[in-house]
Design a protein around this motif. Structure first.
Motif, PDB file in Angstrom:
ATOM      1  N   GLU A  91      84.400  41.887  -2.051  1.00 29.56           N
ATOM      2  CA  GLU A  91      83.270  42.540  -2.716  1.00 29.56           C
ATOM      3  C   GLU A  91      82.309  41.508  -3.306  1.00 29.56           C
ATOM      4  N   ALA A  92      82.850  40.485  -3.968  1.00 27.51           N
ATOM      5  CA  ALA A  92      81.995  39.433  -4.542  1.00 27.51           C
ATOM      6  C   ALA A  92      81.233  38.708  -3.441  1.00 27.51           C
ATOM      7  N   SER A  93      81.879  38.519  -2.297  1.00 22.69           N
ATOM      8  CA  SER A  93      81.236  37.885  -1.151  1.00 22.69           C
ATOM      9  C   SER A  93      80.021  38.697  -0.697  1.00 22.69           C
ATOM     10  N   ALA A  94      80.170  40.031  -0.667  1.00 20.18           N
ATOM     11  CA  ALA A  94      79.061  40.894  -0.265  1.00 20.18           C
ATOM     12  C   ALA A  94      77.936  40.870  -1.301  1.00 20.18           C
ATOM     13  N   VAL A  95      78.284  40.857  -2.578  1.00 22.69           N
ATOM     14  CA  VAL A  95      77.271  40.836  -3.636  1.00 22.69           C
ATOM     15  C   VAL A  95      76.494  39.528  -3.617  1.00 22.69           C
ATOM     16  N   LEU A  96      77.207  38.403  -3.479  1.00 23.21           N
ATOM     17  CA  LEU A  96      76.570  37.087  -3.583  1.00 23.21           C
ATOM     18  C   LEU A  96      76.103  36.528  -2.244  1.00 23.21           C
ATOM     19  N   GLY A  97      76.471  37.194  -1.150  1.00 18.80           N
ATOM     20  CA  GLY A  97      75.993  36.757   0.162  1.00 18.80           C
ATOM     21  C   GLY A  97      76.553  35.431   0.628  1.00 18.80           C
ATOM     22  N   CYS A  98      77.839  35.207   0.381  1.00 21.38           N
ATOM     23  CA  CYS A  98      78.479  33.977   0.851  1.00 21.38           C
ATOM     24  C   CYS A  98      79.889  34.309   1.334  1.00 21.38           C
TER      25      CYS A  98
END
Length: 198
Positions: free
Chosen positions: A157-164
């Motif tokens: 989820e954090a990857s999707a939010v931050l785009g990395c």
């Protein structure tokens, strides 16, 4: 009747159903506010950013392409607005004020368990040091740690939010915790038992 999914609510809101968007706000207002207050470190500004996030999301409903989940999309808006506010703010001193909302938030969860005034004081000192340690992290590490360790997002989820990539999220969380631990130990705080990475 089954509860509508976020995507169903977004589709209904796109069609002009303001109650549907109101339900989205109800679902995510507290979570987004909690993330934002940890980022901007000011309750009034956090309320302003949270409201602006929903205002922008509502006005951009027709541009939501559905490649990510609605909550991920709104988190991205909230994070970007928070970072913009921090960059526009005049630099301020490094000291963490005693009324920092992050300090109170950390203490509220433990307050019922602590009845000894000395233990409460030690806990407050640790919470102030923890907030100062978070402020000492780079913007990238701090934002990632807030999303994963404070709000409880998974690395995906954090990857999707931050785009990395997820691997980058995992490294950032590890590095942020390592730096935070070093900061706290340098201030004389002994840490026992830390939560594992998600």
């Amino acid at each position: 009747m089954a509860e509508s999914t976020d995507r169903e609510l977004v589709d209904a809101a796109r069609g002009g159903d303001t109650k549907a968007f109101g339900e989205i706000v109800k679902r995510y207002q507290r979570r987004l506010y909690r993330v934002v207050v940890h980022m901007v470190r000011n309750e009034a500004e956090a309320e302003e950013v949270t409201q602006e996030c929903f205002f922008r999301a509502y006005n951009a409903l027709d541009r939501f392409d559905g490649r990510s989940e609605p909550f991920t999309w709104m988190y991205r808006i909230a994070v970007n607005l928070s970072l913009n506010m921090l960059r526009a703010r005049k630099p301020r001193g490094q000291a963490t004020p005693l009324d920092d909302p992050r300090v109170e938030g950390a203490l509220v969860e433990r307050r019922p368990a602590l009845t000894d005034p000395l233990a409460q004081n030690v806990d407050r000192e640790l919470a102030v040091a923890l907030a100062a340690g978070m402020d000492n992290l780079s913007e990238t590490l701090r934002v990632t740690l807030i999303l994963v360790a404070i709000d409880g997002l998974s690395h995906t989820e954090a990857s999707a939010v931050l785009g990395c990539p997820e691997g980058t999220i995992a490294w950032r969380v590890h590095e942020a915790r390592k730096q935070l631990k070093g900061f706290l130990e340098a201030k004389g705080h002994e840490l026992t038992g830390t939560r594992g990475d998600r």
